[in-house]
Every structure is written in C-alpha cells, then in structure tokens.
Write an enzyme that holds these catalytic residues in place. Structure first.
Site, short mmCIF file in Angstrom:
data_model
loop_
_atom_site.label_atom_id
_atom_site.label_comp_id
_atom_site.label_asym_id
_atom_site.label_seq_id
_atom_site.Cartn_x
_atom_site.Cartn_y
_atom_site.Cartn_z
CG PHE A 26 37.58 -39.92 -85.84
CD1 PHE A 26 38.63 -40.62 -86.41
CD2 PHE A 26 36.73 -39.21 -86.65
CE1 PHE A 26 38.82 -40.63 -87.80
CE2 PHE A 26 36.90 -39.21 -88.03
CZ PHE A 26 37.95 -39.92 -88.60
CB ALA A 60 31.27 -42.08 -82.68
CG LEU A 61 31.34 -47.17 -84.68
CD1 LEU A 61 31.92 -47.99 -85.82
CD2 LEU A 61 29.86 -47.46 -84.50
CD GLU A 62 36.00 -47.40 -81.48
OE1 GLU A 62 35.97 -48.25 -82.39
OE2 GLU A 62 35.97 -46.16 -81.70
CB CYS A 84 32.69 -34.55 -83.68
SG CYS A 84 32.31 -33.51 -85.11
CD GLU A 89 34.14 -37.74 -101.44
OE1 GLU A 89 34.45 -38.72 -102.15
OE2 GLU A 89 34.71 -36.64 -101.53
CG HIS A 92 32.45 -45.21 -92.00
ND1 HIS A 92 32.50 -46.48 -91.48
CD2 HIS A 92 33.13 -44.42 -91.14
CE1 HIS A 92 33.18 -46.48 -90.36
NE2 HIS A 92 33.58 -45.23 -90.12
CG ASN A 117 24.06 -39.38 -78.00
OD1 ASN A 117 25.13 -38.89 -78.35
ND2 ASN A 117 23.48 -40.36 -78.65
#
Length: 154
Positions: A26, A60-62, A84, A89, A92, A117
């Site tokens: 992403f 990033a969540l994976e 990144c 808005e 999330h 990290n």
C-alpha cells in the site's frame, strides 16, 4: 569507568547476518523507496544480498503476520518492517498505525528478535517522500546494530 559506562560504539558490521524484510505494498512507490534504501544500506554494511529475504504484503496490517512467520523460522538475525500510512479523513489511520506498530513490537518481544520498524505514519504524501530514503537506511542500520548487540548479550 568501563566502555559501557561511557557509551559504546555501535557495531554496524553486517557480515554473516541474515536479515528479513517485510514491505507493505500500500503506497507502493513510497514503500519501494524505503525498501531500496534499506537493501542498499544493508549491502553497504556488509550483509550479503543472498542473506536478505525481501517479501511484500498488501498493507501495514499484514506486516506483523509475515514478520511472525519469519521470526518463527529461526533463519534471521533481525527483521525490518516497511510501510507507509498516510492520514486520511477517518479513524482508519489511527487503527492501522496503532495495530501494526503493536504487532511489530509484540513479535520482537515474543521472539527476542530485533525488528527495525520503518512503517512511516505521516500526515501527507509530501512528508512521506521527505522521510522515505533516510528511514530505509536507518532501518538497515538499526537491524544490523541490534542483531550484533543481541549476539553480544547472549
């Protein structure tokens, strides 16, 4: 006073280290810059290209699940998390930033394995580009330094 009391010089010799990198796709142009800078710096520090395992995940969540698999393999001296997250808005941004960061930290502690990290959390794309190259290099240096430190402490 012993050397440790005065502050030790950092050990940035990457010779014989095995480093795993997990890159979120992403915001891929930005995360690819992070990866390129990180890999270039690892090689400059003496890490053999054949000892660098670079994988990508959707976002990033994976990242933590791939880091966990690498940590469980026992094949790595240190890991690097690259991603990144740019504020939008909605809430999330906070969810992704907090959960990915917590996951990375938990894996490092659970496996006693250093994880640099370098998942950027920024307000906008301009901030991300201003940081991407240097943060990639920083992540490489952190991974090598911490792998050597933990080896010395064991």
């Amino acid at each position: 006073m012993q050397a440790a009391d005065k502050g030790q010089a950092t050990d940035l010799d990457g010779t014989d280290l095995r480093i795993g990198i997990v890159q979120a796709r992403f915001n891929e142009k930005l995360t690819q810059q992070l990866a390129t800078s990180c890999i270039d710096e690892l090689v400059a520090l003496g890490v053999s290209a054949k000892h660098i395992k670079h994988v990508t995940v959707p976002g990033a969540l994976e990242v933590p699940i791939a880091l966990n698999a690498m940590a469980e393999s026992g094949r790595f001296d240190a890991l690097v998390a690259l991603g990144c997250i740019i504020r939008g808005e909605t809430y999330h941004f906070e969810l992704v930033a907090n959960e990915s960061g917590a996951g990375v930290t938990r894996i490092a502690l659970d496996h006693e394995l250093p994880i640099a990290n370098a998942i950027l959390t920024v307000e906008n794309e301009e901030q991300a580009w201003a940081r991407a190259e240097e943060k990639g290099r920083d992540a490489a240096r952190v991974a090598v330094e911490m792998a050597n430190l933990l080896e010395d402490l064991s």
